[in-house]
Enzyme design. Structure first.
Site, PDB file in Angstrom:
ATOM      1  N   SER A   1       0.828  -1.197   0.000  1.00  0.00           N
ATOM      2  CA  SER A   1       0.000   0.000   0.000  1.00  0.00           C
ATOM      3  C   SER A   1       0.871   1.258   0.000  1.00  0.00           C
ATOM      4  O   SER A   1       1.569   1.524  -0.970  1.00  0.00           O
ATOM      5  CB  SER A   1      -0.948  -0.049   1.209  1.00  0.00           C
ATOM      6  OG  SER A   1      -1.957   0.919   1.135  1.00  0.00           O
TER       7      SER A   1
ATOM      8  N   ASP B   1     -10.465  -3.602  -4.771  1.00  0.00           N
ATOM      9  CA  ASP B   1      -9.670  -2.659  -3.988  1.00  0.00           C
ATOM     10  C   ASP B   1     -10.267  -1.257  -4.145  1.00  0.00           C
ATOM     11  O   ASP B   1     -10.399  -0.766  -5.265  1.00  0.00           O
ATOM     12  CB  ASP B   1      -8.219  -2.668  -4.494  1.00  0.00           C
ATOM     13  CG  ASP B   1      -7.261  -1.945  -3.567  1.00  0.00           C
ATOM     14  OD1 ASP B   1      -7.658  -0.921  -2.971  1.00  0.00           O
ATOM     15  OD2 ASP B   1      -6.115  -2.396  -3.438  1.00  0.00           O
TER      16      ASP B   1
ATOM     17  N   HIS C   1      -8.324  -4.832  -0.702  1.00  0.00           N
ATOM     18  CA  HIS C   1      -7.000  -4.247  -0.481  1.00  0.00           C
ATOM     19  C   HIS C   1      -6.093  -5.138   0.373  1.00  0.00           C
ATOM     20  O   HIS C   1      -4.901  -4.887   0.479  1.00  0.00           O
ATOM     21  CB  HIS C   1      -7.165  -2.872   0.194  1.00  0.00           C
ATOM     22  CG  HIS C   1      -5.944  -2.011   0.124  1.00  0.00           C
ATOM     23  ND1 HIS C   1      -5.371  -1.603  -1.059  1.00  0.00           N
ATOM     24  CD2 HIS C   1      -5.180  -1.472   1.112  1.00  0.00           C
ATOM     25  CE1 HIS C   1      -4.308  -0.855  -0.803  1.00  0.00           C
ATOM     26  NE2 HIS C   1      -4.163  -0.758   0.512  1.00  0.00           N
TER      27      HIS C   1
END
Length: 196
Positions: free
Chosen positions: A100, A150, A181
């Site tokens: 991320s 996501d 995610h």
């Protein structure tokens, strides 16, 4: 950026870049899964958002603070090159992976610098930043993953990122799963195979 090194007698070094709210040790289990014999270098992000650690700032609407991204990308570059120099690891295999927010600054590193001393780059669920800027030529091969659901990145953005890497001559592999995610075991298995 503070670093934490778990030194092993091996010629493989893995840099770990956490997601928002994480820390330098969050991804240690994943790194040990990828290569249990590697020396691990966890890097703490030095920015904070509502008490959550990050590698660079973003504005209240969620867009990235590009000046802060540039500043912290330069610091990350200094950290990586210094660790490699201090450990006489220039001839070792170097892997860097991020999840991320960590993946985002790692991908930006490849837009700011060429000839990085990195062999493998793993981007778990990256978001696009500075889409108009091309990736610089680097020896590293790239493995990117995403989730179809996501909320932070569309599949179109993800595929455009892959194309941008390939346009710069960077060998790129991808994997997309049906979740969101979060990370799933299969993408970790593929990351291990990619590196080893």
């Amino acid at each position: 950026m503070d670093i934490h090194i778990n030194k092993k007698n091996t010629d493989h070094y893995i840099f770990m870049l956490h997601g928002t709210g994480g820390n330098s040790q969050d991804l240690r289990g994943i790194a040990e899964f990828i290569d249990p014999d590697a020396t691990l270098i966890g890097v703490d992000g030095s920015e904070f958002e509502n008490g959550m650690r990050r590698y660079f700032k973003r504005y209240p609407d969620g867009t990235f603070d590009l000046d802060n991204l540039k500043e912290n990308t330069d610091i990350l570059h200094q950290v990586i090159t210094q660790v490699i120099e201090d450990n006489n690891a220039k001839s070792s295999k170097i892997t860097a992976f991020g999840y991320s927010n960590g993946a985002n600054i790692l991908s930006n590193l490849m837009k700011e610098y060429e000839s990085l001393p990195i062999d493998n780059v793993i981007l778990f669920h990256p978001s696009s930043a500075r889409e108009e800027v091309a990736f610089k030529k680097n020896k590293a091969k790239v493995f990117m993953t995403s989730g179809l659901h996501d909320p932070f990145v569309t599949q179109e953005e993800f595929m455009n990122m892959k194309q941008s890497f390939e346009n710069s001559g960077i060998v790129t592999e991808i994997y997309t799963h049906d979740a969101g995610h979060g990370l799933i075991h299969e993408e970790l298995e593929l990351a291990k195979k990619f590196v080893l």
